[in-house]
Scaffold this motif. Structure first.
Motif, mmCIF file in Angstrom:
data_model
loop_
_atom_site.group_PDB
_atom_site.id
_atom_site.type_symbol
_atom_site.label_atom_id
_atom_site.label_comp_id
_atom_site.label_asym_id
_atom_site.label_seq_id
_atom_site.Cartn_x
_atom_site.Cartn_y
_atom_site.Cartn_z
ATOM 1 N N VAL A 159 38.909 29.047 8.242
ATOM 2 C CA VAL A 159 38.249 28.610 9.471
ATOM 3 C C VAL A 159 36.739 28.765 9.352
ATOM 4 C CG1 VAL A 159 37.866 29.256 11.898
ATOM 5 C CG2 VAL A 159 40.188 28.935 11.046
ATOM 6 N N THR A 160 36.284 29.897 8.807
ATOM 7 C CA THR A 160 34.846 30.110 8.702
ATOM 8 C C THR A 160 34.218 29.155 7.691
ATOM 9 O OG1 THR A 160 35.053 31.906 7.068
ATOM 10 C CG2 THR A 160 35.009 32.532 9.392
ATOM 11 N N ARG A 161 34.973 28.693 6.738
ATOM 12 C CA ARG A 161 34.459 27.706 5.764
ATOM 13 C C ARG A 161 34.447 26.314 6.374
ATOM 14 N NH1 ARG A 161 36.315 28.125 -0.252
ATOM 15 N NH2 ARG A 161 34.467 26.857 -0.369
ATOM 16 N N ALA A 162 35.512 25.960 7.074
ATOM 17 C CA ALA A 162 35.621 24.610 7.636
ATOM 18 C C ALA A 162 34.785 24.450 8.909
ATOM 19 C CB ALA A 162 37.088 24.285 7.922
ATOM 20 N N GLY A 183 39.718 12.593 6.390
ATOM 21 C CA GLY A 183 40.937 12.021 5.832
ATOM 22 C C GLY A 183 42.187 12.426 6.594
ATOM 23 N N PRO A 184 43.348 12.052 6.060
ATOM 24 C CA PRO A 184 44.626 12.362 6.701
ATOM 25 C C PRO A 184 44.876 13.865 6.769
ATOM 26 C CG PRO A 184 44.973 11.249 4.583
ATOM 27 C CD PRO A 184 43.506 11.345 4.806
ATOM 28 N N LYS A 185 45.501 14.292 7.832
ATOM 29 C CA LYS A 185 45.817 15.708 8.006
ATOM 30 C C LYS A 185 47.306 15.978 7.809
ATOM 31 C CE LYS A 185 41.569 16.393 8.925
ATOM 32 N NZ LYS A 185 40.937 15.396 8.125
ATOM 33 N N ASN A 186 48.043 14.956 7.431
ATOM 34 C CA ASN A 186 49.460 15.093 7.136
ATOM 35 C C ASN A 186 49.635 14.913 5.632
ATOM 36 O OD1 ASN A 186 52.221 14.721 6.736
ATOM 37 N ND2 ASN A 186 52.484 13.773 8.748
ATOM 38 N N PRO A 187 50.193 15.894 4.939
ATOM 39 C CA PRO A 187 50.324 15.786 3.484
ATOM 40 C C PRO A 187 51.112 14.563 3.020
ATOM 41 C CG PRO A 187 50.991 17.964 4.234
ATOM 42 C CD PRO A 187 50.694 17.153 5.451
ATOM 43 N N TYR A 197 55.991 25.492 -13.282
ATOM 44 C CA TYR A 197 56.408 26.238 -12.090
ATOM 45 C C TYR A 197 57.043 25.364 -11.016
ATOM 46 C CZ TYR A 197 53.449 29.692 -14.294
ATOM 47 O OH TYR A 197 52.914 30.564 -15.194
ATOM 48 N N LEU A 198 56.729 24.075 -11.034
ATOM 49 C CA LEU A 198 57.156 23.185 -9.952
ATOM 50 C C LEU A 198 57.763 21.905 -10.505
ATOM 51 C CD1 LEU A 198 53.869 23.448 -7.871
ATOM 52 C CD2 LEU A 198 56.028 24.578 -7.348
ATOM 53 N N PRO A 199 58.732 21.312 -9.803
ATOM 54 C CA PRO A 199 59.277 20.033 -10.258
ATOM 55 C C PRO A 199 58.274 18.889 -10.093
ATOM 56 C CG PRO A 199 60.356 20.745 -8.239
ATOM 57 C CD PRO A 199 59.447 21.843 -8.657
ATOM 58 N N ARG A 200 57.396 19.009 -9.092
ATOM 59 C CA ARG A 200 56.324 18.032 -8.863
ATOM 60 C C ARG A 200 55.067 18.817 -8.504
ATOM 61 N NH1 ARG A 200 58.522 14.652 -4.232
ATOM 62 N NH2 ARG A 200 56.338 14.774 -3.742
ATOM 63 N N ALA A 201 53.940 18.395 -9.027
ATOM 64 C CA ALA A 201 52.691 19.129 -8.813
ATOM 65 C C ALA A 201 51.877 18.532 -7.668
ATOM 66 C CB ALA A 201 51.868 19.139 -10.096
ATOM 67 N N ASP A 202 52.552 18.186 -6.557
ATOM 68 C CA ASP A 202 51.830 17.633 -5.421
ATOM 69 C C ASP A 202 51.458 18.732 -4.422
ATOM 70 O OD1 ASP A 202 54.300 18.185 -4.328
ATOM 71 O OD2 ASP A 202 54.664 16.173 -3.573
ATOM 72 N N PHE A 203 50.653 18.362 -3.439
ATOM 73 C CA PHE A 203 50.135 19.337 -2.488
ATOM 74 C C PHE A 203 51.256 20.056 -1.742
ATOM 75 C CE2 PHE A 203 48.279 20.446 1.708
ATOM 76 C CZ PHE A 203 47.303 21.336 1.268
ATOM 77 N N THR A 204 52.251 19.322 -1.263
ATOM 78 C CA THR A 204 53.328 19.977 -0.512
ATOM 79 C C THR A 204 54.112 20.955 -1.393
ATOM 80 O OG1 THR A 204 54.813 18.102 -0.900
ATOM 81 C CG2 THR A 204 53.586 18.123 1.179
ATOM 82 N N GLY A 205 54.299 20.615 -2.664
ATOM 83 C CA GLY A 205 54.994 21.523 -3.577
ATOM 84 C C GLY A 205 54.202 22.796 -3.829
ATOM 85 N N VAL A 218 47.353 25.439 11.088
ATOM 86 C CA VAL A 218 47.932 26.151 9.957
ATOM 87 C C VAL A 218 46.978 26.078 8.757
ATOM 88 C CG1 VAL A 218 49.240 24.170 9.100
ATOM 89 C CG2 VAL A 218 50.107 26.455 8.706
ATOM 90 N N TRP A 219 47.068 27.060 7.879
ATOM 91 C CA TRP A 219 46.105 27.173 6.776
ATOM 92 C C TRP A 219 46.079 25.958 5.870
ATOM 93 C CZ3 TRP A 219 47.817 26.906 1.821
ATOM 94 C CH2 TRP A 219 49.142 27.268 1.563
ATOM 95 N N TRP A 220 47.224 25.367 5.571
ATOM 96 C CA TRP A 220 47.229 24.233 4.650
ATOM 97 C C TRP A 220 46.528 23.021 5.247
ATOM 98 C CZ3 TRP A 220 49.726 20.221 6.794
ATOM 99 C CH2 TRP A 220 50.803 20.482 7.640
ATOM 100 N N ASN A 221 46.536 22.897 6.585
ATOM 101 C CA ASN A 221 45.808 21.815 7.235
ATOM 102 C C ASN A 221 44.298 22.021 7.079
ATOM 103 O OD1 ASN A 221 44.463 20.512 9.770
ATOM 104 N ND2 ASN A 221 46.434 19.470 9.507
ATOM 105 N N LEU A 222 43.859 23.276 7.104
ATOM 106 C CA LEU A 222 42.443 23.574 6.877
ATOM 107 C C LEU A 222 42.037 23.209 5.449
ATOM 108 C CD1 LEU A 222 42.265 26.954 8.780
ATOM 109 C CD2 LEU A 222 41.106 24.831 9.424
ATOM 110 N N VAL A 223 42.927 23.418 4.495
ATOM 111 C CA VAL A 223 42.643 23.015 3.119
ATOM 112 C C VAL A 223 42.464 21.497 3.052
ATOM 113 C CG1 VAL A 223 43.563 22.899 0.766
ATOM 114 C CG2 VAL A 223 43.783 25.011 2.081
#
Length: 153
Positions: free
Chosen positions: A53-56, A76-80, A20-28, A63-68
């Motif tokens: 939010v209720t889990r974290a 850890g880092p908050k920038n992908p 499905y993706l050219p690269r299987a990284d978090f940003t992709g 943004v939701w991906w930052n919560l992930v």
């Protein structure tokens, strides 16, 4: 597409991401999920940020991906772009697991209501305990909603 169809798509993505993706990284994977949400009139992820939010126990304003990322590695880092390969792989796994749990709950008749009720309870705790001024570390997480247990048989 129905929620069940997206759950199947994300399960397939989890097993064979490079189909499905050219690269299987978090940003992709985030971009793929965002594309699915946009293709579903921005309703697929309705309630996802509030559920996270209720889990974290924090992050009502991120943004939701930052919560992930916070769920993957709280300190850890908050920038992908700053993720090492191991953390990136764990973030992808956390995202896909969270999506499946969330979408399973969303399929339930009262799932979205339960998500927003838990989020409101979290906001109420923050307001009552004075956590709005003192930061997320001072606020406990609320019991977050999960899918109801189904009986086999």
């Amino acid at each position: 597409m129905r929620i069940e169809d997206y759950r199947e798509l994300f399960a397939a993505l989890r097993k064979r991401p490079l189909v499905y993706l050219p690269r299987a990284d978090f940003t992709g994977v985030v971009a793929f999920v965002e594309g699915c949400d946009h293709g579903n009139a921005r309703s697929l992820l309705t309630g996802f940020q509030e559920w996270l939010v209720t889990r974290a126990g924090c992050g009502d304003n991120v943004v939701w991906w930052n919560l992930v990322l916070r769920l993957t590695e709280p300190e850890g880092p908050k920038n992908p772009r700053d993720l090492d390969p191991d953390t990136d792989a764990r973030a992808v796994e956390t995202l896909l697991r969270c999506l499946d749990d969330f979408l399973t709950l969303r399929q339930e008749q009262d799932g979205l209501h339960r998500i927003y009720a838990a989020h409101q309870a979290w906001l109420d705790v923050r307001a009552r305990e004075g956590c709005l001024a003192s930061g997320a570390a001072a606020c406990p997480a609320v019991n977050w909603p999960g899918p109801r247990a189904t009986s086999a048989g």
